[in-house]
Each structure stands twice: as C-alpha cells, then as structure tokens.
Design a protein around this motif. Structure first.
Motif, PDB file in Angstrom:
ATOM      1  N   ASN A  45       0.786  -1.229   0.000  1.00  0.00           N
ATOM      2  CA  ASN A  45       0.000   0.000   0.000  1.00  0.00           C
ATOM      3  C   ASN A  45       0.819   1.282   0.000  1.00  0.00           C
ATOM      4  O   ASN A  45       0.271   2.355  -0.247  1.00  0.00           O
ATOM      5  CB  ASN A  45      -0.927   0.015   1.217  1.00  0.00           C
ATOM      6  N   THR A  46       2.110   1.191   0.285  1.00  0.00           N
ATOM      7  CA  THR A  46       2.904   2.416   0.402  1.00  0.00           C
ATOM      8  C   THR A  46       2.968   3.195  -0.912  1.00  0.00           C
ATOM      9  O   THR A  46       3.028   4.428  -0.896  1.00  0.00           O
ATOM     10  CB  THR A  46       4.333   2.102   0.882  1.00  0.00           C
ATOM     11  N   GLY A  47       2.959   2.481  -2.051  1.00  0.00           N
ATOM     12  CA  GLY A  47       2.974   3.169  -3.338  1.00  0.00           C
ATOM     13  C   GLY A  47       1.747   4.047  -3.518  1.00  0.00           C
ATOM     14  O   GLY A  47       1.837   5.187  -3.990  1.00  0.00           O
ATOM     15  N   MET A  48       0.579   3.546  -3.111  1.00  0.00           N
ATOM     16  CA  MET A  48      -0.654   4.318  -3.207  1.00  0.00           C
ATOM     17  C   MET A  48      -0.686   5.435  -2.170  1.00  0.00           C
ATOM     18  O   MET A  48      -1.125   6.553  -2.450  1.00  0.00           O
ATOM     19  CB  MET A  48      -1.853   3.383  -3.020  1.00  0.00           C
ATOM     20  N   TRP A  49      -0.215   5.132  -0.949  1.00  0.00           N
ATOM     21  CA  TRP A  49      -0.173   6.170   0.083  1.00  0.00           C
ATOM     22  C   TRP A  49       0.699   7.345  -0.352  1.00  0.00           C
ATOM     23  O   TRP A  49       0.366   8.503  -0.101  1.00  0.00           O
ATOM     24  CB  TRP A  49       0.367   5.589   1.389  1.00  0.00           C
ATOM     25  N   ALA A  50       1.810   7.052  -0.995  1.00  0.00           N
ATOM     26  CA  ALA A  50       2.742   8.112  -1.411  1.00  0.00           C
ATOM     27  C   ALA A  50       2.081   9.084  -2.374  1.00  0.00           C
ATOM     28  O   ALA A  50       2.205  10.315  -2.224  1.00  0.00           O
ATOM     29  CB  ALA A  50       3.993   7.501  -2.038  1.00  0.00           C
ATOM     30  N   ILE A  51       1.365   8.550  -3.369  1.00  0.00           N
ATOM     31  CA  ILE A  51       0.758   9.436  -4.366  1.00  0.00           C
ATOM     32  C   ILE A  51      -0.403  10.220  -3.784  1.00  0.00           C
ATOM     33  O   ILE A  51      -0.619  11.386  -4.116  1.00  0.00           O
ATOM     34  CB  ILE A  51       0.334   8.626  -5.620  1.00  0.00           C
ATOM     35  N   ILE A  52      -1.146   9.607  -2.839  1.00  0.00           N
ATOM     36  CA  ILE A  52      -2.261  10.314  -2.189  1.00  0.00           C
ATOM     37  C   ILE A  52      -1.734  11.478  -1.346  1.00  0.00           C
ATOM     38  O   ILE A  52      -2.244  12.606  -1.433  1.00  0.00           O
ATOM     39  CB  ILE A  52      -3.082   9.333  -1.324  1.00  0.00           C
ATOM     40  N   ILE A  53      -0.721  11.217  -0.537  1.00  0.00           N
ATOM     41  CA  ILE A  53      -0.153  12.274   0.312  1.00  0.00           C
ATOM     42  C   ILE A  53       0.433  13.396  -0.545  1.00  0.00           C
ATOM     43  O   ILE A  53       0.253  14.586  -0.252  1.00  0.00           O
ATOM     44  CB  ILE A  53       0.920  11.688   1.247  1.00  0.00           C
ATOM     45  N   ALA A  54       1.129  13.022  -1.630  1.00  0.00           N
ATOM     46  CA  ALA A  54       1.733  14.028  -2.513  1.00  0.00           C
ATOM     47  C   ALA A  54       0.663  14.926  -3.126  1.00  0.00           C
ATOM     48  O   ALA A  54       0.839  16.154  -3.213  1.00  0.00           O
ATOM     49  CB  ALA A  54       2.547  13.339  -3.606  1.00  0.00           C
TER      50      ALA A  54
END
Length: 464
Positions: free
Chosen positions: A277-286
């Motif tokens: 999930n970290t890949g998706m979390w990164a783009i959401i936070i960005a």
C-alpha cells in the motif's frame, strides 16, 4: 470454441461498438455483462452475478483508486483556475515562439499532465493558445489535436517515472510496485514516444505547408484573438506545484516509507500489508500536500475557491465510475467458463516471456474498451496474479511488469471510439477525417514502438 467464449466475444465487440456510438459505459458495462451471462446459458445466475460479482468488483476498485481520481481532478482544477496552467503555456510560447508551435504545444501539455493535471483540463487550457500559435505560424490547424495528444496522452501518462496519472497507479496493488517502477526503461520509452511523435507531426506539417496548405478557414475567430498574459502567475511559482507532486511522491516512496516503522499499523490493522500500500499512500499524500500548496500560493487569485474544488470533485466522478464499471464487467467475464479458453490463449502468447503476453492482453483490452485505465484494470483484475506468478518463475522483475503493462495499455486505447479522442476533436472543432491519422500515429504507433523497445531491453538487461 465454447458457447460461453462466443458470448464473451460478442459482448466485448458490442461494448466497443456501442461505446463508439456514444452510449455511456456506466450503462453499457452492466448490460453487456448481463448479455454475456445470458448468452452463456447461465440464466439463473444473472441477479447474483450482478449484485455480488459486478458490484463487488466495482466497489473494490473504488476503494483502491477513488482517492487518486478525486485528488487528481481537484489538483487539475486548481492548476487551471489559479492561472498556473495558463502561465506555463505562455512561458513555453515566449521561449519557443510561434515558429515552433508544435513543440510548444507538446511541451506545455507534457508539463501539465506530468504534474498531475487531467488531460481534459489540459486540452481545454491549451487549445485556445495552440490555435493562435498555429495561425501565426500558418501551420494547418488539423495538426493541433495530434500535438495535444502527444503531450498529454502518451509518455507523460504511461512512461515517465513518477507520473501521478491513474494508469501508472493501477498496477501498484497487483505487483506491489510504485509509480517509479523501472525508471530507466520508462525514460527510454518516453524519449522514443516523444521523438517519434514530434518527428511525425513536424515532417507532415512541413510537407503540408510546402504543398501550399496553411492554417485553413475554420471560422473559429482565431484572426481576432491574441495570446494575452494579464496578471499572470510568475512562472517559477506556476511550476512549483507540479514539481512538488513529483518530488513528494519520490520522497515518500524512497525515503520516508522504506525507513518507517509500521508496527503500530500492523497492530491496529492486522490484515494490512504496508508494502502493498505504500505506493498508493505516497501518491495520495503528494496530491493532498500539493493541493494545499496551490491554494496557499494562489490565495488572492481565486474567483471562487469553493466552486473550483466542487468542480474538480464532480469532475472525478464520471471517469472513476466509468472505469470501475469496466472493472465490474471484467470480473463478470472472468467468472464465466468461456474465459478459461481466452485466458489460456493470452497466457500462451510467447511462452517463456510473459512480458509479450502481458503487452498483448493490455493492448487488446484497452483497445476494446477505448480506455487505457479501463483495459488495464480489467486485464490486471483477471490476469494480474498469473503474470506475477509467471514473472517470478521466469526471474522477471515486477517493476518491469508494471512498466510494460502501463505503456502497452496506453497504445490502442486511442482507437476511433475512444472518448478522450472524441472529446479532443470536439474541443478543437475538427473531425476524425481531418485529424485522426496524426493522432493515431503519435498515440498508437509511438507507444507500440516504445513498449517493444522496453520488452527487448527488459528481457536482455532486466529492470532498470
């Protein structure tokens, strides 16, 4: 070929044809799924397949990807309404001038889409500037859609490392990758698509001008328009949110999350695997932080900030639910007995090299649905686990699978029935006969060359 397989093929081609005729995928997807079930002879299963299989897949897709659709649409609307998009387009115009109208349009569209702006927002924002530039350079207007498509629909959508386009996010939960997957190969693919497309458009436009063809008489009022830049946002400030969304994505992907302690997360959510999930979390936070930054730097420029946010929010709904409906359709098709034959055929293409099979599957489904995100989602929903298994068996990196899948899906998605192409032509006041050949060259031929090169290089050297 079984009756169920024939039913699947009939429903697929009807989906493609009726989508081309302008019927919404929101209604087409469940109806064509029901038709496939009906023709397969499973009459008693139609209701439960709809409520459990179709709606279950649709709901799961929205759970995974709706935040990216929503935040991406809001970010794009903020870019447009703050004046940042216009400022960037004018900057390219000043630097390159009308003489390089094609290159200017391509680069302006590329900068905006790579920064996360919706391709539809880009088309609306750039077209008024593009038509004035083409008119001043006396270049045929029929090349404008191809230039916009090259900058917005190709390498910035599928190949450039870190692009926040939804297409680049879709493989993440299936392959446990991130948006920077295979960055070296992505850069090579981007160069191939850009260079081929620019060469094609420039050579054809120069040939047309040499033959005596000019801008043409289109009754679009261009002779009375000027490229004005009143009270424009400083260009360095206009570029900052685009740089921020890519930079923050990279920061969280490569620095913050790899060193983070997720033990508290595991205790609270025992079934959650952070690595997936970290890949998706990164783009959401960005995207969230970049939206906040945009609001702050343009605080005195908003005519109606609430309306901008609402417009972006509403604009995310149709593409999100269209794609989710196509995923629901794909789940129904995958549940039918006849799909086994199709699956074995696709997986049997080029045995020993799943990259070729994957490229064929993504291209075919993107072409049928007229949507790169829709085709990619259907293919990964039904075949993603098989490709990951084959990749492991053949010592192929999941990052390479990710990049091949996304680039391949961004090729045949722009067949004539593609909604984005129909919208682009409508914005430009042109038709398929006038401009589609050049759109096809840059959005189909270019990506096919690029994915071929990536497969060859990836097979020889692996992912890099």
């Amino acid at each position: 070929m079984t009756l169920s397989t024939i039913a699947i093929l009939v429903s697929l081609f009807l989906l493609m044809y009726l989508a081309y005729r302008g019927i919404s995928v929101l209604i087409l997807a469940p109806v064509m799924a029901a038709l496939a079930v009906l023709l397969s002879g499973d009459f008693s299963l139609m209701a439960p397949i709809y409520t459990e299989t179709f709606m279950g897949a649709l709901g799961n897709y929205l759970l995974k990807f709706f935040p990216v659709f929503l935040l991406g649409a809001i970010f794009g609307q903020l870019i447009a309404d703050s004046g940042a998009a216009s400022s960037i387009a004018h900057w390219f115009t000043r630097i390159l001038g009308p003489k390089h109208a094609i290159l200017t349009v391509v680069l302006a569209c590329a900068a905006l889409t790579y920064g996360g702006v919706s391709l539809f927002v880009v088309a609306f924002a750039i077209y008024p500037i593009a038509k004035v530039m083409f008119y001043r350079a006396n270049l045929p207007k029929r090349f404008i859609p191809g230039a916009i498509a090259l900058g917005a629909f190709t390498f910035t959508m599928t190949a450039l490392p870190g692009t926040p386009a939804i297409q680049n996010a879709i493989p993440i939960p299936y392959y446990q990758t991130n948006v920077f997957a295979a960055p070296g190969l992505g850069l090579i693919a981007s160069v191939i698509m850009f260079c081929f497309g620019w060469w094609w458009l420039t050579a054809r436009a120069n040939k047309a001008v040499a033959a005596g063809e000019g801008y043409g008489n289109h009754n679009d009022g261009v002779e009375h328009e000027n490229i004005e830049e009143k009270n424009a946002m400083p260009v360095w400030l206009a570029f900052s949110p685009l740089i921020l969304v890519i930079g923050l994505n990279a920061l969280f992907t490569y620095v913050i999350f790899p060193s983070a302690d997720f033990s508290a997360v595991a205790a609270k959510f025992p079934n959650l695997v952070p690595a997936k999930n970290t890949g998706m979390w990164a783009i959401i936070i960005a995207l969230i932080l970049s939206c906040i930054w945009l609001i702050v730097i343009a605080w005195n420029r908003w005519a109606d900030l609430r309306e901008t946010i609402n417009k972006g929010s509403f604009g995310s709904m149709l593409p999100a639910f269209n794609t989710a409906s196509e995923v629901g359709y794909g789940a129904v098709i995958a549940s039918l007995a006849g799909f086994v034959i199709i699956k074995e055929f696709v997986l049997g293409v080029a045995p020993g090299n799943p990259l070729i099979s994957e490229a064929v599957a993504m291209s075919a489904l993107a072409g049928i649905t007229g949507s790169s995100s829709g085709g990619l989602s259907i293919a990964l929903q039904t075949l993603g686990p098989d490709y990951l298994r084959l990749a492991v068996e053949n010592n192929i990196s999941p990052e390479l699978l990710h990049r091949v899948a996304v680039i391949a899906a961004g090729g045949f998605d722009t067949l004539p029935h593609c909604g984005a192409i129909i919208t682009l032509l409508s914005i430009c006041g042109l038709n398929h006969r006038q401009s589609y050949a050049h759109i096809a060259a840059v959005t189909i031929a270019g990506p096919v060359l690029a994915v071929t090169a990536v497969i060859i290089l990836g097979t020889i050297f692996g992912s890099f």
